[in-house]
Design a protein around this motif. Structure first.
Motif, PDB file in Angstrom:
ATOM      1  N   ALA A  54      41.974  52.390 -75.663  1.00 35.81           N
ATOM      2  CA  ALA A  54      41.505  52.670 -77.018  1.00 35.81           C
ATOM      3  C   ALA A  54      41.163  54.151 -77.112  1.00 35.81           C
ATOM      4  CB  ALA A  54      40.281  51.823 -77.335  1.00 35.81           C
ATOM      5  N   SER A  77      31.235  53.744 -71.967  1.00 34.42           N
ATOM      6  CA  SER A  77      31.181  54.051 -73.407  1.00 34.42           C
ATOM      7  C   SER A  77      32.547  53.846 -74.056  1.00 34.42           C
ATOM      8  CB  SER A  77      30.748  55.500 -73.611  1.00 34.42           C
ATOM      9  OG  SER A  77      29.440  55.685 -73.131  1.00 34.42           O
ATOM     10  N   GLY A  78      32.544  53.824 -75.374  1.00 32.47           N
ATOM     11  CA  GLY A  78      33.779  53.665 -76.126  1.00 32.47           C
ATOM     12  C   GLY A  78      34.366  54.999 -76.554  1.00 32.47           C
ATOM     13  N   GLU A  81      32.590  57.784 -78.768  1.00 29.08           N
ATOM     14  CA  GLU A  81      31.474  58.574 -78.246  1.00 29.08           C
ATOM     15  C   GLU A  81      31.563  60.044 -78.660  1.00 29.08           C
ATOM     16  OE1 GLU A  81      29.277  59.709 -74.051  1.00 29.08           O
ATOM     17  OE2 GLU A  81      31.242  58.764 -73.974  1.00 29.08           O
ATOM     18  N   TYR A  99      39.166  59.047 -75.401  1.00 26.78           N
ATOM     19  CA  TYR A  99      39.579  57.681 -75.061  1.00 26.78           C
ATOM     20  C   TYR A  99      38.535  56.994 -74.187  1.00 26.78           C
ATOM     21  CZ  TYR A  99      40.924  59.255 -70.367  1.00 26.78           C
ATOM     22  OH  TYR A  99      40.906  59.766 -69.096  1.00 26.78           O
ATOM     23  N   ALA A 100      38.533  55.654 -74.249  1.00 27.48           N
ATOM     24  CA  ALA A 100      37.634  54.837 -73.437  1.00 27.48           C
ATOM     25  C   ALA A 100      38.292  54.541 -72.095  1.00 27.48           C
ATOM     26  CB  ALA A 100      37.303  53.533 -74.158  1.00 27.48           C
ATOM     27  N   PHE A 104      36.514  49.373 -70.741  1.00 31.76           N
ATOM     28  CA  PHE A 104      35.350  49.673 -71.573  1.00 31.76           C
ATOM     29  C   PHE A 104      35.782  49.985 -73.002  1.00 31.76           C
ATOM     30  CE2 PHE A 104      33.794  51.259 -67.374  1.00 31.76           C
ATOM     31  CZ  PHE A 104      32.750  50.364 -67.215  1.00 31.76           C
ATOM     32  N   GLY A 105      34.896  49.695 -73.952  1.00 36.13           N
ATOM     33  CA  GLY A 105      35.050  50.139 -75.327  1.00 36.13           C
ATOM     34  C   GLY A 105      36.378  49.870 -75.987  1.00 36.13           C
ATOM     35  N   GLY A 106      36.930  48.698 -75.810  1.00 34.75           N
ATOM     36  CA  GLY A 106      38.192  48.350 -76.451  1.00 34.75           C
ATOM     37  C   GLY A 106      39.417  48.635 -75.597  1.00 34.75           C
ATOM     38  N   SER A 107      39.256  49.354 -74.506  1.00 35.14           N
ATOM     39  CA  SER A 107      40.386  49.596 -73.600  1.00 35.14           C
ATOM     40  C   SER A 107      40.587  48.371 -72.718  1.00 35.14           C
ATOM     41  CB  SER A 107      40.136  50.825 -72.723  1.00 35.14           C
ATOM     42  OG  SER A 107      40.243  51.995 -73.480  1.00 35.14           O
TER      43      SER A 107
END
Length: 113
Positions: A54, A77-78, A81, A99-100, A104-107
């Motif tokens: 992400a 973090s996403g 951030e 990018y995450a 993490f964070g949608g990745s």
């Protein structure tokens, strides 16, 4: 006797922390809420083995060639951030990709060191 000042100090510290979190998570960090005129968009970056990361791409308002900054988000973090920082950098003429990390964070993918 000394408990009251200690509790009061702790309560003030907790209130300040909560206020900081509310500010950090408020709409001024949301995609598109950029007064600098830069454009940010959520994207998916294809990674090794098909893993999807992400990310946000934040571009200056002016067209043309611009230097690129790649900013991996902090551990856990996403991608959002660095939206505020990315917008400031875009206003100065940089293209920013934030990018995450994997997992993490949608990745997608497994967390790995």
């Amino acid at each position: 006797m000394r408990r009251v000042p200690l509790l009061l100090g702790s309560a003030v510290a907790v209130a300040a922390l909560i206020a900081g979190l509310v500010y950090a998570l408020s709409d001024h960090n949301a995609p598109g809420a950029n007064p600098s005129g830069s454009a940010d968009r959520a994207v998916i970056i294809p990674g090794a083995g098909g893993t999807q990361l992400a990310a946000y791409v934040i571009q200056p308002a002016e067209s043309g060639r611009h230097p690129l900054l790649v900013m991996p988000a902090s551990w856990g973090s996403g991608a959002a951030e660095y939206l505020v920082v990315g917008r400031r950098l875009a206003a100065k003429g940089y293209v920013v990709v934030s990018y995450a990390q994997r997992g993490f964070g949608g990745s997608k993918g497994e967390i790995d060191f």
